[in-house]
Scaffold this active site. Sequence first.
Site, PDB file in Angstrom:
ATOM      1  CE  LYS A  36      -7.043  -0.245   6.459  1.00 13.21           C
ATOM      2  NZ  LYS A  36      -7.774   0.162   5.247  1.00 13.21           N
TER       3      LYS A  36
ATOM      4  CG  HIS B 189      -1.912   0.980   1.396  1.00 17.55           C
ATOM      5  ND1 HIS B 189      -1.658   2.267   1.807  1.00 17.55           N
ATOM      6  CD2 HIS B 189      -3.249   0.906   1.191  1.00 17.55           C
ATOM      7  CE1 HIS B 189      -2.797   2.940   1.840  1.00 17.55           C
ATOM      8  NE2 HIS B 189      -3.784   2.140   1.469  1.00 17.55           N
TER       9      HIS B 189
ATOM     10  CB  CYS C  76      -3.748   3.366  -1.582  1.00 17.71           C
ATOM     11  SG  CYS C  76      -4.920   4.676  -1.363  1.00 17.71           S
TER      12      CYS C  76
ATOM     13  CG  ASP D 155       0.856  -2.306   6.107  1.00 17.64           C
ATOM     14  OD1 ASP D 155      -0.018  -2.312   6.992  1.00 17.64           O
ATOM     15  OD2 ASP D 155       0.705  -1.751   5.005  1.00 17.64           O
TER      16      ASP D 155
ATOM     17  CD  GLN E  95      -6.637  -4.568   4.180  1.00 16.63           C
ATOM     18  OE1 GLN E  95      -7.532  -5.330   4.553  1.00 16.63           O
ATOM     19  NE2 GLN E  95      -6.885  -3.310   3.863  1.00 16.63           N
TER      20      GLN E  95
HETATM   21  N1  PLP Z   1      -1.615  -0.830   4.582  1.00 14.65           N
HETATM   22  C1  PLP Z   1      -2.578  -1.505   3.955  1.00 14.65           C
HETATM   23  C2  PLP Z   1      -2.262  -2.861   3.405  1.00 14.65           C
HETATM   24  C3  PLP Z   1      -3.851  -0.961   3.833  1.00 14.65           C
HETATM   25  O1  PLP Z   1      -4.810  -1.644   3.217  1.00 14.65           O
HETATM   26  C4  PLP Z   1      -4.096   0.324   4.362  1.00 14.65           C
HETATM   27  C5  PLP Z   1      -5.412   0.964   4.203  1.00 14.65           C
HETATM   28  O2  PLP Z   1      -6.183   0.624   3.346  1.00 14.65           O
HETATM   29  C6  PLP Z   1      -3.065   0.980   5.020  1.00 14.65           C
HETATM   30  C7  PLP Z   1      -1.835   0.377   5.114  1.00 14.65           C
HETATM   31  C8  PLP Z   1      -3.249   2.337   5.612  1.00 14.65           C
HETATM   32  O3  PLP Z   1      -4.141   2.291   6.671  1.00 14.65           O
HETATM   33  P1  PLP Z   1      -4.689   3.631   7.340  1.00 14.65           P
HETATM   34  O4  PLP Z   1      -5.239   4.455   6.222  1.00 14.65           O
HETATM   35  O5  PLP Z   1      -5.722   3.141   8.285  1.00 14.65           O
HETATM   36  O6  PLP Z   1      -3.545   4.273   8.025  1.00 14.65           O
END
Ligand code: PLP
Length: 422
Positions: free
Chosen positions: A242, A139, A380, A216, A219
């Site tokens: 999430k 992401h 993203c 990260d 997910q």
């Molecule tokens: N990493 C992954 C794999 C994500 O799917 C997301 C959000 O969709 C993020 C990071 C970023 O999360 P946040 O916007 O809650 O900080």
Amino acid sequence: MNTFAPLAAARPSSVFVPAFDAEAARRDFPILATPVIHGRAFLDSAASAQKPMQVIDAVRRCYEAEYANIHRGVYELSALATKNFEVARDKVRTFLNARESSEIIFVRGGTEGVNLVAYAYGDKFIGEGDEIILTYLEHHSNIVPWQLLAERVGAKIRPVPIDDAGELIMEEYERLLGPRTKLVAVTHASNALGTLPPVKQMIEMAHAQGAVVLIDGAQGAPHLKVDVQDLDCDFYVFSGHKVYGPSGIGVLYGKKAHLLAMPPWQGGGDMIETVSFEKTTFAPPPNKFEAGTPHISGATGLAAAIDYVTGLGLENIAAHEHSLLEEATARMRQIPGVRIYGEAKNKAAILSFMIDGAHPHDVGTIFDHHGVAVRAGHHCAQPVMERYGIPGTVRASFALYNTRHDVNLLIEAVDKVKEIFK
Ligand code: PLP
């Protein structure tokens, strides 16, 4: 007039043993009964999950009965709020199986967690000519903070490619790892394709080269049992919203030795030991990294969300979501003109696809008219889209409250698009 009415005791989660009962779970989510979504399929939980009553109650209780600023007050209400905040931290510790609650830092979300590490760890321990390994699955929030760091310190970014199925090419990872590798940042689960990279093996391989690893878990945490000690990751981040918790709260786990060695990244109240114009000394972790008033009700809500999902059983949730993914995937495969992106062996419950001749945004809009809420676009994760040479995909993501009815609606919506674009 005093309008305060004490809330009933926190609602217990419905009982789902032995089989997971998604219909019962749906009743915990009041939004699913509102006209805007009732009878429709909400298949966008990978972007943000809906909130069960247990979380809403906890946030409400915080503001109605247990709210004051934390850590500073000498009065009973502040002590109560502080206790709740620290209980929430310990709940997160248990959720991640971290050794100590001082290894749990509350942040705004996964994005802020990555940025914190990039600044506080990266600026100190990564320098000119050093290498940071990322993957094509990441992401943007696990790419851009590292690019900014690389620009600041003169480091290089080395991305691990993926194959057509969306699996990381592990030979390439092995080839990229070397004595210059200082940090590896990899997703626990891809939000665009669903791929579950072999993170444990990747961590072992990185450690063998002396590199630290950030996972990260944005997910991962909603779908997988996380054990940071077993993974042996150096850092793990996830977002509250999430995992059915509030937005604006998230978690950075860091091994204590790293947190002790890292300087603070933001200054302010609550992160200091003493302040004078000559010299300021800092509080130990986690406070060192939590400048200012935190998201107090968010932590309470996150704790309730953790209670909720652990009460249902993450394994039960994952098995349920997986069965929906399998059914949806099998049915999609039979529809001519539908192409699925992301066919990794191990997947989270995310189904990304394209329909021949239709732009993903048009598909998303038509789906909406037919009662199916999905995400359309690059999610993203533009490097993934670039890898396949496409502008984006349509993404259906499954959560604990989805049912076979939602899968039926999804398939019907695909048929409608095909009729329009035939
Ligand atoms: N990493 C992954 C794999 C994500 O799917 C997301 C959000 O969709 C993020 C990071 C970023 O999360 P946040 O916007 O809650 O900080």
